[in-house]
Write a protein that holds these residues in place. Sequence first.
Motif, PDB file in Angstrom:
ATOM      1  N   ALA A 177       0.812  -1.229  -0.097  1.00 34.91           N
ATOM      2  CA  ALA A 177      -0.148  -0.103  -0.123  1.00 34.91           C
ATOM      3  C   ALA A 177       0.757   1.184   0.019  1.00 34.91           C
ATOM      4  O   ALA A 177       0.568   2.254  -0.705  1.00 34.91           O
ATOM      5  CB  ALA A 177      -1.030   0.029   1.048  1.00 34.91           C
ATOM      6  N   LEU A 178       2.001   1.257   0.715  1.00 29.96           N
ATOM      7  CA  LEU A 178       2.774   2.401   0.814  1.00 29.96           C
ATOM      8  C   LEU A 178       3.683   2.468  -0.655  1.00 29.96           C
ATOM      9  O   LEU A 178       3.764   3.856  -1.179  1.00 29.96           O
ATOM     10  CB  LEU A 178       3.935   2.150   1.707  1.00 29.96           C
ATOM     11  CG  LEU A 178       5.067   3.265   2.080  1.00 29.96           C
ATOM     12  CD1 LEU A 178       4.357   4.560   2.420  1.00 29.96           C
ATOM     13  CD2 LEU A 178       6.202   2.772   3.041  1.00 29.96           C
ATOM     14  N   PHE A 179       4.004   1.644  -1.195  1.00 29.52           N
ATOM     15  CA  PHE A 179       4.494   1.742  -2.603  1.00 29.52           C
ATOM     16  C   PHE A 179       3.659   2.265  -3.508  1.00 29.52           C
ATOM     17  O   PHE A 179       4.001   3.006  -4.513  1.00 29.52           O
ATOM     18  CB  PHE A 179       5.071   0.337  -3.186  1.00 29.52           C
ATOM     19  CG  PHE A 179       6.263  -0.226  -2.189  1.00 29.52           C
ATOM     20  CD1 PHE A 179       7.186   0.604  -1.564  1.00 29.52           C
ATOM     21  CD2 PHE A 179       6.427  -1.523  -2.172  1.00 29.52           C
ATOM     22  CE1 PHE A 179       8.169   0.249  -0.674  1.00 29.52           C
ATOM     23  CE2 PHE A 179       7.540  -1.976  -1.610  1.00 29.52           C
ATOM     24  CZ  PHE A 179       8.335  -1.137  -0.753  1.00 29.52           C
ATOM     25  N   GLU A 180       2.454   1.899  -3.500  1.00 31.23           N
ATOM     26  CA  GLU A 180       1.450   2.388  -4.583  1.00 31.23           C
ATOM     27  C   GLU A 180       1.115   3.829  -4.407  1.00 31.23           C
ATOM     28  O   GLU A 180       0.878   4.249  -5.357  1.00 31.23           O
ATOM     29  CB  GLU A 180      -0.072   1.617  -4.240  1.00 31.23           C
ATOM     30  CG  GLU A 180      -0.062   0.205  -4.651  1.00 31.23           C
ATOM     31  CD  GLU A 180      -1.432  -0.597  -4.313  1.00 31.23           C
ATOM     32  OE1 GLU A 180      -2.187   0.064  -3.557  1.00 31.23           O
ATOM     33  OE2 GLU A 180      -1.623  -1.694  -4.806  1.00 31.23           O
ATOM     34  N   LYS A 181       1.255   4.282  -3.204  1.00 27.18           N
ATOM     35  CA  LYS A 181       1.159   5.845  -3.003  1.00 27.18           C
ATOM     36  C   LYS A 181       2.450   6.601  -3.364  1.00 27.18           C
ATOM     37  O   LYS A 181       2.228   7.699  -3.794  1.00 27.18           O
ATOM     38  CB  LYS A 181       0.708   6.034  -1.687  1.00 27.18           C
ATOM     39  CG  LYS A 181      -0.630   5.638  -1.062  1.00 27.18           C
ATOM     40  CD  LYS A 181      -0.790   5.824   0.313  1.00 27.18           C
ATOM     41  CE  LYS A 181      -2.028   5.249   0.803  1.00 27.18           C
ATOM     42  NZ  LYS A 181      -2.669   5.349   2.013  1.00 27.18           N
ATOM     43  N   SER A 182       3.722   6.053  -3.045  1.00 26.17           N
ATOM     44  CA  SER A 182       4.786   6.857  -3.169  1.00 26.17           C
ATOM     45  C   SER A 182       5.853   6.458  -4.357  1.00 26.17           C
ATOM     46  O   SER A 182       6.633   7.274  -4.296  1.00 26.17           O
ATOM     47  CB  SER A 182       5.546   6.631  -1.900  1.00 26.17           C
ATOM     48  OG  SER A 182       5.650   5.351  -1.337  1.00 26.17           O
ATOM     49  N   LEU A 183       5.636   5.468  -5.019  1.00 24.13           N
ATOM     50  CA  LEU A 183       6.601   5.140  -5.969  1.00 24.13           C
ATOM     51  C   LEU A 183       6.271   5.833  -7.261  1.00 24.13           C
ATOM     52  O   LEU A 183       5.159   6.064  -7.692  1.00 24.13           O
ATOM     53  CB  LEU A 183       6.564   3.677  -6.365  1.00 24.13           C
ATOM     54  CG  LEU A 183       7.287   2.569  -5.241  1.00 24.13           C
ATOM     55  CD1 LEU A 183       7.380   1.055  -5.850  1.00 24.13           C
ATOM     56  CD2 LEU A 183       8.525   3.335  -4.426  1.00 24.13           C
ATOM     57  N   THR A 184       7.299   6.153  -8.152  1.00 27.56           N
ATOM     58  CA  THR A 184       7.320   6.856  -9.401  1.00 27.56           C
ATOM     59  C   THR A 184       7.333   6.004 -10.555  1.00 27.56           C
ATOM     60  O   THR A 184       7.817   4.496 -10.098  1.00 27.56           O
ATOM     61  CB  THR A 184       8.268   8.015  -9.563  1.00 27.56           C
ATOM     62  OG1 THR A 184       9.584   7.312  -9.393  1.00 27.56           O
ATOM     63  CG2 THR A 184       8.419   9.077  -8.480  1.00 27.56           C
ATOM     64  N   SER A 185       6.924   6.465 -11.442  1.00 25.77           N
ATOM     65  CA  SER A 185       6.910   5.244 -12.760  1.00 25.77           C
ATOM     66  C   SER A 185       8.447   5.122 -13.155  1.00 25.77           C
ATOM     67  O   SER A 185       9.216   5.752 -12.760  1.00 25.77           O
ATOM     68  CB  SER A 185       6.151   6.191 -13.967  1.00 25.77           C
ATOM     69  OG  SER A 185       6.770   7.490 -14.211  1.00 25.77           O
ATOM     70  N   SER A 186       8.391   4.062 -13.671  1.00 19.23           N
ATOM     71  CA  SER A 186       9.756   3.437 -13.944  1.00 19.23           C
ATOM     72  C   SER A 186      10.501   2.813 -12.877  1.00 19.23           C
ATOM     73  O   SER A 186      11.819   2.437 -12.844  1.00 19.23           O
ATOM     74  CB  SER A 186      10.512   4.443 -14.976  1.00 19.23           C
ATOM     75  OG  SER A 186      11.016   5.558 -14.007  1.00 19.23           O
ATOM     76  N   SER A 187       9.926   2.792 -11.569  1.00 22.64           N
ATOM     77  CA  SER A 187      10.515   2.289 -10.674  1.00 22.64           C
ATOM     78  C   SER A 187      10.468   0.643 -10.679  1.00 22.64           C
ATOM     79  O   SER A 187       9.654   0.240 -11.307  1.00 22.64           O
ATOM     80  CB  SER A 187      10.206   2.749  -9.309  1.00 22.64           C
ATOM     81  OG  SER A 187      10.302   4.297  -9.404  1.00 22.64           O
ATOM     82  N   GLN A 188      11.289   0.016  -9.674  1.00 27.19           N
ATOM     83  CA  GLN A 188      10.927  -1.361  -9.632  1.00 27.19           C
ATOM     84  C   GLN A 188      11.328  -1.681  -8.228  1.00 27.19           C
ATOM     85  O   GLN A 188      12.073  -0.981  -7.394  1.00 27.19           O
ATOM     86  CB  GLN A 188      11.787  -2.450 -10.648  1.00 27.19           C
ATOM     87  CG  GLN A 188      13.542  -2.224 -10.157  1.00 27.19           C
ATOM     88  CD  GLN A 188      14.086  -3.489 -10.994  1.00 27.19           C
ATOM     89  OE1 GLN A 188      13.790  -4.197 -11.896  1.00 27.19           O
ATOM     90  NE2 GLN A 188      15.546  -3.440 -10.745  1.00 27.19           N
ATOM     91  N   VAL A 189      10.517  -2.614  -7.899  1.00 26.50           N
ATOM     92  CA  VAL A 189      10.539  -3.309  -6.285  1.00 26.50           C
ATOM     93  C   VAL A 189      11.321  -4.594  -6.447  1.00 26.50           C
ATOM     94  O   VAL A 189      10.698  -5.534  -7.114  1.00 26.50           O
ATOM     95  CB  VAL A 189       9.166  -3.230  -5.805  1.00 26.50           C
ATOM     96  CG1 VAL A 189       9.410  -3.920  -4.391  1.00 26.50           C
ATOM     97  CG2 VAL A 189       8.579  -1.676  -5.545  1.00 26.50           C
TER      98      VAL A 189
END
Length: 217
Positions: A177-189
Amino acid sequence: MAMENKSTQNLDCGCDPYLLSLVETPQEQQPIAKNSNRSTGLLLASITGGAAIALSAICFPFVAPALRRVVLPYVPASTQQVENVMKALSKKSTGGKKLIDLGSGDGRIVLAAGQRGFQSHGVELNTVLVLYSKLAAWRQRIKNATFSKQDLFKVDYTKYNNIVIFGVEEMMPELEALFEKSLTSSSQVIACRFPLPNWKPSHVIGEGIDTVWVYEV
């Protein structure tokens, strides 16, 4: 006066004064022996107490995570896990080379990424591990690997294109849920040991406890 009377009585009995001295000396030295034993006991108690306090101070940073809402224990990454993470990073063709490792432990992921040209940063709540990681980076002369004591839920993720997490199963939904709100496009987890519960990985590397799930944002 009592001692004088006692000595006088012993002499009057016709006993050898030297033999009498051998009999009387232990009784006269008994208080000294008691004081010596008491001092030794106090010294041993002080040493034991000091050692217990020192041990508690050393162990606290490793025990403290169990007191938090979400427990992220320190479990060093295996050599294969590090290699799998590096493989995942090498497969990424777009985006920048800024990486953050959440719960970086002894820093081995951050250091390995730094050696491959990534501007890598590790966040960790254990002060001892943060200091150890900084020392390792200094000894290996990896200037693009940095570390800080920080809560992973308070990180500004917009600064990073690659997020590595060695999490526990209980915390993955909240991180997702945190990643959905705060990550930018072209990022990877890159999730290790446990996958994100709802995201579909673009590819999976390894197997068993060394498995790495790669998610493209």
